[in-house]
Design an enzyme around this catalytic site. Sequence first.
Site, PDB file in Angstrom:
ATOM      1  N   GLU A 343      10.272   6.907 -43.390  1.00 44.58           N
ATOM      2  CA  GLU A 343      10.064   7.345 -41.945  1.00 44.58           C
ATOM      3  C   GLU A 343      11.132   8.549 -41.740  1.00 44.58           C
ATOM      4  O   GLU A 343      11.810   8.242 -40.443  1.00 44.58           O
ATOM      5  CB  GLU A 343      10.231   5.910 -41.205  1.00 44.58           C
ATOM      6  CG  GLU A 343       9.161   5.108 -41.588  1.00 44.58           C
ATOM      7  CD  GLU A 343       9.264   3.732 -40.839  1.00 44.58           C
ATOM      8  OE1 GLU A 343       8.182   3.188 -40.159  1.00 44.58           O
ATOM      9  OE2 GLU A 343      10.588   3.208 -40.989  1.00 44.58           O
TER      10      GLU A 343
HETATM   11  C1  NGO Z   1       8.643  -0.385 -42.508  1.00 46.50           C
HETATM   12  C2  NGO Z   1       9.992   0.447 -42.256  1.00 46.50           C
HETATM   13  C3  NGO Z   1      11.359  -0.658 -41.987  1.00 46.50           C
HETATM   14  C4  NGO Z   1      10.710  -1.777 -41.255  1.00 46.50           C
HETATM   15  C5  NGO Z   1       9.583  -2.554 -41.694  1.00 46.50           C
HETATM   16  C6  NGO Z   1       9.161  -3.463 -40.899  1.00 46.50           C
HETATM   17  C7  NGO Z   1       9.602   0.571 -44.403  1.00 46.50           C
HETATM   18  C8  NGO Z   1       9.628   1.001 -45.823  1.00 46.50           C
HETATM   19  N1  NGO Z   1      10.155   1.311 -43.525  1.00 46.50           N
HETATM   20  O1  NGO Z   1       8.768  -0.501 -43.988  1.00 46.50           O
HETATM   21  O2  NGO Z   1      12.328   0.077 -41.674  1.00 46.50           O
HETATM   22  O3  NGO Z   1      12.007  -2.536 -41.125  1.00 46.50           O
HETATM   23  O4  NGO Z   1       8.409  -1.649 -41.847  1.00 46.50           O
HETATM   24  O5  NGO Z   1       8.209  -4.187 -41.338  1.00 46.50           O
END
Ligand code: NGO
Length: 537
Positions: A343
């Site tokens: 992200e």
């Molecule tokens: C995503 C995000 C995290 C969140 C999570 C919540 C990943 C790899 N990045 O997973 O920052 O906490 O979802 O479910």
Amino acid sequence: MRQHRTFSRLFGSLLLVAAAGIAGVGAAPGGSAPAAAEPPRPLGQIVPAPARVKAGGSPYAVTEGTRIRVDEDSGEVRRIGEYLADLLRPSTGYALPVTAQDGSDGIRLRLGSTDPSLGAEGYRLQSSGGSVTITARGPAGLFHGVQTLRQLLPADVEKDSVQDGPWKVAGGTLTDSPRYAYRSAMLDVSRHFFSVDEVKRYIDQLALYKINTLHLHLSDDQGWRIAIDSWPRLAEYGGSTEVGGGPGGHYTKSDYKEILQYAASRYLEVVPEIDMPGHTNAALASYAELNCDGVAPPLYTGTSVGFSSLCAPKAVTYDFVDDVIRELAALTPGRYLHIGGDEAHSTSHEDYVAFMEKAQAIVGKYGKTVVGWHQLTGAEPVAGAVAQYWGYDRTGAAERQQVADAAKKGTKLVLSPADRTYLDMKYDQNTRLGLAWAGYVEVQRSYDWDPATYLAGVPADSVLGVEAPLWSETLTNSEEIEQMAFPRLPGVAELGWSPAATHDWESYKVRLAAQGPRFSALGINYYRSPQVPWGAE
Ligand code: NGO
């Protein structure tokens, strides 16, 4: 093809059930009948399902006179013997001396098995009237065998006050080794901070299900949780809060070592994660120079993602990454270092690729293997890198293809599909805790998939294993961790350990139900999923 697979799977599990002599025998979870009237738990009725079971012969009974016999020349085997004795003494009330004296009776822990098929983590458990003998090629195998022995005893054995018994183990031989080498659980200690004791408690729960890796998500926008001497404000300031504005916290280096040591004593390897270049607000708030505009943002206590980024073009960014990785690598005996990479919505693609290239080189320079979330496959994974897949049913074909292409070129994969293994997903619309962005994940959904075939186009031997991540935006203590992890965690552990041929929801849910009284005896606050035939407790 598909039909054939289903048939052979089913056939395989029938074989196993028949071999275990448990066809038609339902578990007797927490029945109200007096324990003395109950036969011992059938040999195959454990989680994860064992690879091979040959039931038969008289059961073994742990009694007042039982000794735990260990190899005399191995301190590690003695330590495992003491660990077993510590588990069994409170509930049995027996002395259970651990001795290096040879003998054909008692509980015998033996290294030096010559069966190569057991590998580093496998074991054989033979139980008969006179003894239970666990043999393995290495201590990790003995430790996993001890977890099996524990589960073969009545659930009351987990209680911390003297119980009635009897303490019988069914007769027969169980030969067991894992399907995957990497069987992991992740704890997000950044969104909410968890104490060393809370982490240890979770480690003990993971060990019971033969998980061998603990991934610690040590940094994120909301908190930096590990002391770094060369950048002290990271932990002191960046660790001073958490989601919702609580006091946060961080691990000193000695706290972290204590966690590592405890994990190692349960045969878990710790994989620390410093998430970069996104998910870095705590670091950016601690040091203004890490920001492209030189201005430190305030600390963040919300739950949005994707708004922060290290400054890829600045040289100081790589001094920072080098110092952090160097200190963390020096503290961590394990092979892996996780650098996040998910992200990075506030980093341009060009910057992302450049940053990940440099960060991976730094990990290599300090002797560790890179792990990154699967977005790493959108940059250039270095040789030997591991990508952790966290997509879900709505992940686009192009993204999946990118992961499959990287796998074909040699990148290994750890699978943690969000709509299967994310322990922070709500079970259903009534779940109080957790998130729902990947949908609801009930117990069957989290168990009922096959890591070998899950991602099309990925060679089966690219899959290193599975992980169950637990993100903590909504979780603040052990009780809440357990409500989300149990009972889904044992299912993911089984996907990682048990042969594909044993995979069968109908029989799994019965074995899982039999874990209910054990969870209760251990004080684990589990979700009583309506999909599982729990007995009365
Ligand atoms: C995503 C995000 C995290 C969140 C999570 C919540 C990943 C790899 N990045 O997973 O920052 O906490 O979802 O479910």
